[in-house]
Design an enzyme around this catalytic site. Structure first.
Site, PDB file in Angstrom:
ATOM      1  N   HIS A   1      32.575  87.400-108.503  1.00 18.93           N
ATOM      2  CA  HIS A   1      31.967  86.987-107.233  1.00 18.93           C
ATOM      3  C   HIS A   1      32.558  85.690-106.681  1.00 18.93           C
ATOM      4  O   HIS A   1      32.038  85.154-105.707  1.00 18.93           O
ATOM      5  CB  HIS A   1      30.445  86.892-107.355  1.00 18.93           C
ATOM      6  CG  HIS A   1      29.849  88.127-107.987  1.00 18.93           C
ATOM      7  ND1 HIS A   1      29.807  89.323-107.327  1.00 18.93           N
ATOM      8  CD2 HIS A   1      29.332  88.355-109.214  1.00 18.93           C
ATOM      9  CE1 HIS A   1      29.272  90.239-108.119  1.00 18.93           C
ATOM     10  NE2 HIS A   1      28.982  89.679-109.269  1.00 18.93           N
TER      11      HIS A   1
ATOM     12  N   ARG B   1      25.420  80.210 -93.445  1.00 15.91           N
ATOM     13  CA  ARG B   1      26.161  78.947 -93.550  1.00 15.91           C
ATOM     14  C   ARG B   1      27.589  79.165 -93.048  1.00 15.91           C
ATOM     15  O   ARG B   1      28.013  80.301 -92.851  1.00 15.91           O
ATOM     16  CB  ARG B   1      26.227  78.523 -95.023  1.00 15.91           C
ATOM     17  CG  ARG B   1      26.908  79.581 -95.893  1.00 15.91           C
ATOM     18  CD  ARG B   1      27.331  79.078 -97.255  1.00 15.91           C
ATOM     19  NE  ARG B   1      28.245  80.002 -97.892  1.00 15.91           N
ATOM     20  CZ  ARG B   1      27.901  81.033 -98.643  1.00 15.91           C
ATOM     21  NH1 ARG B   1      26.627  81.300 -98.861  1.00 15.91           N
ATOM     22  NH2 ARG B   1      28.825  81.821 -99.174  1.00 15.91           N
TER      23      ARG B   1
ATOM     24  N   GLU C   1      19.666 100.466-104.816  1.00 18.17           N
ATOM     25  CA  GLU C   1      20.555 101.050-103.796  1.00 18.17           C
ATOM     26  C   GLU C   1      21.488 102.053-104.453  1.00 18.17           C
ATOM     27  O   GLU C   1      21.751 101.963-105.646  1.00 18.17           O
ATOM     28  CB  GLU C   1      21.483  99.966-103.191  1.00 18.17           C
ATOM     29  CG  GLU C   1      20.821  98.935-102.354  1.00 18.17           C
ATOM     30  CD  GLU C   1      21.806  97.866-101.896  1.00 18.17           C
ATOM     31  OE1 GLU C   1      23.027  98.013-102.111  1.00 18.17           O
ATOM     32  OE2 GLU C   1      21.341  96.870-101.339  1.00 18.17           O
TER      33      GLU C   1
ATOM     34  N   LYS D   1      16.348  89.583-100.190  1.00 14.44           N
ATOM     35  CA  LYS D   1      17.274  90.683 -99.895  1.00 14.44           C
ATOM     36  C   LYS D   1      16.577  91.961 -99.436  1.00 14.44           C
ATOM     37  O   LYS D   1      17.174  92.748 -98.699  1.00 14.44           O
ATOM     38  CB  LYS D   1      18.152  90.960-101.117  1.00 14.44           C
ATOM     39  CG  LYS D   1      18.913  89.735-101.641  1.00 14.44           C
ATOM     40  CD  LYS D   1      19.756  89.039-100.578  1.00 14.44           C
ATOM     41  CE  LYS D   1      20.151  87.639-101.015  1.00 14.44           C
ATOM     42  NZ  LYS D   1      20.847  86.876 -99.975  1.00 14.44           N
TER      43      LYS D   1
HETATM   44  C1  MV4 Z   1      26.919  96.389-104.285  1.00 18.44           C
HETATM   45  C2  MV4 Z   1      28.097  96.940-104.857  1.00 18.44           C
HETATM   46  C3  MV4 Z   1      28.231  98.310-104.851  1.00 18.44           C
HETATM   47  N1  MV4 Z   1      27.248  99.103-104.338  1.00 18.44           N
HETATM   48  N2  MV4 Z   1      25.981  97.218-103.761  1.00 18.44           N
HETATM   49  C4  MV4 Z   1      27.740  91.894-105.594  1.00 18.44           C
HETATM   50  C5  MV4 Z   1      27.163  90.633-105.103  1.00 18.44           C
HETATM   51  C6  MV4 Z   1      25.971  91.018-104.354  1.00 18.44           C
HETATM   52  N3  MV4 Z   1      25.852  90.157-103.239  1.00 18.44           N
HETATM   53  C7  MV4 Z   1      26.162  92.441-103.976  1.00 18.44           C
HETATM   54  N4  MV4 Z   1      27.240  92.914-104.773  1.00 18.44           N
HETATM   55  C8  MV4 Z   1      27.586  94.227-104.793  1.00 18.44           C
HETATM   56  N5  MV4 Z   1      26.700  95.078-104.251  1.00 18.44           N
HETATM   57  C9  MV4 Z   1      26.160  98.522-103.816  1.00 18.44           C
HETATM   58  N6  MV4 Z   1      25.197  99.321-103.321  1.00 18.44           N
HETATM   59  C10 MV4 Z   1      29.048  96.053-105.371  1.00 18.44           C
HETATM   60  C11 MV4 Z   1      28.787  94.684-105.353  1.00 18.44           C
HETATM   61  C12 MV4 Z   1      29.819  93.847-105.874  1.00 18.44           C
HETATM   62  C13 MV4 Z   1      30.571  93.013-105.030  1.00 18.44           C
HETATM   63  C14 MV4 Z   1      30.348  92.939-103.671  1.00 18.44           C
HETATM   64  C15 MV4 Z   1      31.082  92.110-102.870  1.00 18.44           C
HETATM   65  C16 MV4 Z   1      32.094  91.336-103.418  1.00 18.44           C
HETATM   66  C17 MV4 Z   1      32.339  91.385-104.749  1.00 18.44           C
HETATM   67  C18 MV4 Z   1      31.593  92.216-105.575  1.00 18.44           C
HETATM   68  C19 MV4 Z   1      31.867  92.273-106.936  1.00 18.44           C
HETATM   69  C20 MV4 Z   1      31.135  93.086-107.747  1.00 18.44           C
HETATM   70  C21 MV4 Z   1      30.099  93.868-107.212  1.00 18.44           C
END
Ligand code: MV4
Length: 501
Positions: A235, A291, A200, A116
């Protein structure tokens, strides 16, 4: 084009790939574990090979067995579907080394997007907006403290090897950073065997909006607009739609161009998805999924394209024969994921033998499912039974169509999340398109079980109907799956919400 393909997956995605192959005149080889010997996708393939016992590590995740199955059946290519081996660079590599085509991105692309921090460096270099923060792993708790102050609170610590939410920690106060850093690193080490952590700015309650891309072997990359995927739990997405209710044509063009730059930066081949967080009109790169995704059908419906067919064409060396200018979304599509989980009992996984299925139909309704009556739903694999997808002229008509189709859909033998979807379709903020990744937390009433009083009223309605059917000496099928499935008789009597407009 290929003449014979092995599908290294199970269930609804295996069937989805087999269907595309059947239309293109490509022969298919399905693989299955001993736990999957009587499922529907096997019947649609030309050949089927048992690759081992139920546990995924001994079957669907076992690279040597899958390669061996491909070699004895004489295929040209392997399609990984999604999940299992779809995003494992070493699998893409092993397929190539066996002299076969991997239907998906090159190993280096999978590798780069799997790290990442490297993904963030590549995106920044390509001019794709990223969430403010660092692009290399943090060296120490002290560095985490310094950087967090620059970035501004609240911050989010993430595992570099992560994705899908594992090993994340929100930090709101400077005093908490050092401890959270240690905890996140420990968790990352345990989950991924890599303790690298980065940081972040934390965005509160953003939307999850993602762009579909497709690249060919000649360096051409197209985008197919966005999907709104904000409604999720831990998620796992529940409802997806295209287009997003908040993305204007101007934003779509800007996000689409950013996603194409992202894909070009990693020499992208095949289908991919660039995930963004969207908040207050701004979008930030989150991750790229290398994917095909579960929710690809909503994009197919509004763009009128078969994404699996395009995957197969570009993998076999054909150029993408489309122009970005002609790719314009039409109407509105929505998908509900139907899982064998009880949403009113904390999404407790439900196992059992499916004894009855009634599938919906009619205009604009699509069912992508991998189960049949008689199938034993176990706990070995993901709980996804199938996906109900609708397409209609407007978002409002798509919601009405989905409500109607959910009412027609009956699956008996396991608990499902169908009743939750019925409630979401009626919920006010959902109907307004007012969504965020916090949607379910913001609407706890959707997950509440039925009050005792309501259960008793429902039971009396059912009893009255049964008495009626006996009197007429008729054998009536209950309209839906009975008590576990949404109290359809009650709903017809006015519960829980009436309106259809
Ligand atoms: C974040 C965020 C808020 N701020 N990054 C969750 C999974 C991972 N792939 C990244 N995720 C998140 N990153 C920042 N800077 C909130 C999430 C997140 C989230 C993102 C997409 C879909 C569902 C989610 C559920 C909880 C947190």
């Amino acid at each position: 084009m290929f003449s014979r393909i092995l599908v290294a997956n199970r269930g609804e995605v295996a069937l989805r790939v087999i269907r595309a192959c059947n239309e293109l005149g490509i022969e298919t080889v399905a693989v299955y574990s001993q736990a999957d010997s009587n499922t529907k996708y096997l019947e649609c393939a030309d050949d089927a090979v048992c690759i081992g016992p139920g546990p995924a590590s001994e079957s669907y995740l076992n690279v040597p067995r899958i390669i061996a199955a491909a070699e004895i059946t004489n295929v040209d290519a392997i399609h990984p579907g999604y999940g299992f081996l779809a995003e494992r660079a070493h699998f893409s590599q092993a397929v190539q080394e066996a002299g076969l085509v991997f239907v998906g991105p090159r190993p280096d692309t999978i590798q780069a997007m799997g790290d990442k921090t490297e993904a963030r460096r590549r995106m920044e270099a390509a001019g794709v907006p990223i969430v403010p923060g660092v692009t290399t792993a943090l060296e120490s708790p002290g560095e985490a403290e310094r950087v967090a102050l620059e970035v501004g609170y609240p911050v989010l610590l993430k595992a570099a090897a992560g994705g899908g939410g594992k090993g994340m920690r929100v930090v709101r106060e400077p005093e908490e950073v050092a401890r959270a850093f240690e905890a996140a690193a420990r968790e990352a080490q345990a989950a991924f065997g890599d303790d690298s952590v980065y940081l972040e700015r934390y965005l509160d309650a953003p939307r999850h909006v993602e762009i579909q891309v497709m690249g060919d072997r000649f360096g051409k990359v197209l985008h197919f607009g966005e999907r709104e995927c904000s409604i999720q739990r831990r998620h796992q997405k529940l409802v997806e739609e295209a287009p997003s209710p908040v993305i204007t044509p101007e934003l779509r063009a800007r996000m689409g161009e950013a996603a194409v730059r992202a894909a070009e930066a990693v020499d992208y081949l095949g289908a991919g998805t660039v995930e963004f967080l969207f908040k207050d009109g701004e979008f930030f790169f989150l991750e790229m999924n290398t994917r095909l995704q579960v929710e690809h059908p909503v994009t197919e419906m509004v763009y009128g394209q078969d994404l699996v067919e395009l995957q197969l064409r570009v993998a076999s060396g054909e150029p993408l024969d489309l122009d970005q200018d002609t790719l314009v979304p039409a109407g509105h599509a929505m998908e509900c994921r139907i899982t064998s989980e009880d949403p009113f009992q904390g999404f407790f996984p439900s196992a059992g033998r499916i004894d009855y299925i009634r599938l919906p139909g009619g205009p604009g309704v699509r069912w992508d499912g991998g189960v049949l009556p008689g199938v034993e739903v176990g706990l070995h694999y993901d709980p996804l039974l199938g996906k109900l997808i609708v397409h209609a002229p407007t978002r409002e008509s798509a919601i009405r169509r989905m409500s109607r189709a959910l009412e027609e859909l009956v699956i008996r033998g396991v608990e499902t999340c169908i009743p939750l979807h019925q409630r979401i379709m009626m919920e006010r903020d959902f109907r307004k398109g007012d969504l965020s990744i916090q949607y379910l937390e913001d609407h706890p009433e959707l997950l509440e079980g039925m009050e005792e009083e309501e259960v008793l009223r429902a039971a009396s309605v059912v009893a009255a109907l049964l008495e009626e059917s006996e009197k007429d000496n008729l054998k009536l099928e209950p309209a839906t799956g009975g008590m576990g499935q949404g109290f359809s008789h009650w709903k017809r009597a006015g519960w829980p919400f009436r309106g259809r407009g």
